[in-house]
Design a protein around this motif. Sequence first.
Motif, PDB file in Angstrom:
ATOM      1  N   GLN A  60       0.826  -1.207   0.000  1.00  0.00           N
ATOM      2  CA  GLN A  60       0.000   0.000   0.000  1.00  0.00           C
ATOM      3  C   GLN A  60       0.867   1.266   0.000  1.00  0.00           C
ATOM      4  O   GLN A  60       0.507   2.267  -0.628  1.00  0.00           O
ATOM      5  N   MET A  61       1.992   1.225   0.693  1.00  0.00           N
ATOM      6  CA  MET A  61       2.896   2.378   0.685  1.00  0.00           C
ATOM      7  C   MET A  61       3.481   2.601  -0.709  1.00  0.00           C
ATOM      8  O   MET A  61       3.653   3.741  -1.150  1.00  0.00           O
ATOM      9  N   GLN A  62       3.746   1.517  -1.419  1.00  0.00           N
ATOM     10  CA  GLN A  62       4.230   1.613  -2.786  1.00  0.00           C
ATOM     11  C   GLN A  62       3.149   2.212  -3.690  1.00  0.00           C
ATOM     12  O   GLN A  62       3.428   3.042  -4.567  1.00  0.00           O
ATOM     13  N   LYS A  63       1.912   1.802  -3.440  1.00  0.00           N
ATOM     14  CA  LYS A  63       0.791   2.336  -4.218  1.00  0.00           C
ATOM     15  C   LYS A  63       0.622   3.832  -3.959  1.00  0.00           C
ATOM     16  O   LYS A  63       0.333   4.601  -4.889  1.00  0.00           O
ATOM     17  N   LEU A  64       0.817   4.261  -2.717  1.00  0.00           N
ATOM     18  CA  LEU A  64       0.741   5.683  -2.389  1.00  0.00           C
ATOM     19  C   LEU A  64       1.817   6.453  -3.143  1.00  0.00           C
ATOM     20  O   LEU A  64       1.546   7.530  -3.712  1.00  0.00           O
ATOM     21  N   ALA A  65       3.034   5.924  -3.162  1.00  0.00           N
ATOM     22  CA  ALA A  65       4.137   6.577  -3.878  1.00  0.00           C
ATOM     23  C   ALA A  65       3.821   6.677  -5.370  1.00  0.00           C
ATOM     24  O   ALA A  65       4.102   7.709  -6.014  1.00  0.00           O
ATOM     25  N   GLU A  66       3.217   5.626  -5.930  1.00  0.00           N
ATOM     26  CA  GLU A  66       2.855   5.638  -7.346  1.00  0.00           C
ATOM     27  C   GLU A  66       1.771   6.686  -7.622  1.00  0.00           C
ATOM     28  O   GLU A  66       1.796   7.357  -8.663  1.00  0.00           O
ATOM     29  N   ASN A  67       0.821   6.826  -6.714  1.00  0.00           N
ATOM     30  CA  ASN A  67      -0.237   7.831  -6.881  1.00  0.00           C
ATOM     31  C   ASN A  67       0.343   9.241  -6.849  1.00  0.00           C
ATOM     32  O   ASN A  67      -0.122  10.132  -7.583  1.00  0.00           O
ATOM     33  N   ILE A  68       1.321   9.449  -5.987  1.00  0.00           N
ATOM     34  CA  ILE A  68       1.973  10.763  -5.910  1.00  0.00           C
ATOM     35  C   ILE A  68       2.710  11.060  -7.209  1.00  0.00           C
ATOM     36  O   ILE A  68       2.620  12.168  -7.759  1.00  0.00           O
ATOM     37  N   GLU A  69       3.420  10.071  -7.725  1.00  0.00           N
ATOM     38  CA  GLU A  69       4.145  10.239  -8.993  1.00  0.00           C
ATOM     39  C   GLU A  69       3.173  10.521 -10.142  1.00  0.00           C
ATOM     40  O   GLU A  69       3.434  11.375 -10.996  1.00  0.00           O
ATOM     41  N   LYS A  70       2.059   9.801 -10.170  1.00  0.00           N
ATOM     42  CA  LYS A  70       1.066   9.999 -11.225  1.00  0.00           C
ATOM     43  C   LYS A  70       0.462  11.395 -11.131  1.00  0.00           C
ATOM     44  O   LYS A  70       0.241  12.070 -12.150  1.00  0.00           O
ATOM     45  N   CYS A  71       0.187  11.849  -9.917  1.00  0.00           N
ATOM     46  CA  CYS A  71      -0.362  13.189  -9.694  1.00  0.00           C
ATOM     47  C   CYS A  71       0.594  14.256 -10.219  1.00  0.00           C
ATOM     48  O   CYS A  71       0.184  15.197 -10.910  1.00  0.00           O
ATOM     49  N   GLU A  72       1.855  14.088  -9.900  1.00  0.00           N
ATOM     50  CA  GLU A  72       2.866  15.060 -10.355  1.00  0.00           C
ATOM     51  C   GLU A  72       3.025  15.026 -11.869  1.00  0.00           C
ATOM     52  O   GLU A  72       3.174  16.077 -12.517  1.00  0.00           O
TER      53      GLU A  72
END
Length: 269
Positions: free
Chosen positions: A244-256
Amino acid sequence: MHKYNQNRSRFLKALTLFSVFVFILLPFEAYAQSFRKIICDRYEIPFDVTVDFMPGSINYIFNKSTDEMMIYQSGSRDQWIRDYLGMDPSKVPYGTPIKTNGLTDAKFSLKSNITTTVRSPDRDKNFVCAYVKQINVQIGYTNTIIIPDEYEKDSCDFLERVKYHEKYYIADLETGKNFSTILRQNMFRLVSHAEKSAGYMRYTDESALRNKLEQSVKELLEFYLRDLKRQQRQFILEYSSEEQMQKLAENIEKCEADRKKNNTPANQK
């Protein structure tokens, strides 16, 4: 004459023993018969129950520093480092940048209002049984989300972390609703078990019996509440996994990435 006196003596001893036996046994038998007649049956005893889930809205705190958040969560910065980094605080000097994902402080609580009544099950009314006449239960829920002020309020880091923690709230609402339904469905069984545990007392101990019944009900409600908290902890454990922490990091990258794409000159025209 001597033989007559001996026989008479034996007869008197036997009569005495028999009298003692009757003296002890008959009252015991009478009490046992009375004891067997005492059955606490809730036949025609009215029973009203309400179970309400009353969650509050999310309380957002965005003005605490990371150190203040650590103190809020664990009591001290050093304890937070032990709890969440698994490190020796002496090896993390003050001033060392520590980036966190923020926190969710969510709690379930339970309040109950119990009305009892009593009824005498024996003919002589020497004993009373206690019953729950009405029970009102409120399941409370509070949720506080803290994101340290190191994150800019409109940054992807900030917004995605807020979304991440809001999912705790959504999951807990569903858990609380389901728990309330299950508790309502099982309330009669819970109360019946508490009434049997309380048993009966002499009518002079009516107040003590009522208190015993109320305490028994509250202990069983606490047992249910512990199960609710267990379900909450299970979700926290699963939702805070490395995946889930990896998924959060991916969501942040996608947002940026989406922001950069939207801020290109071609998209701004």
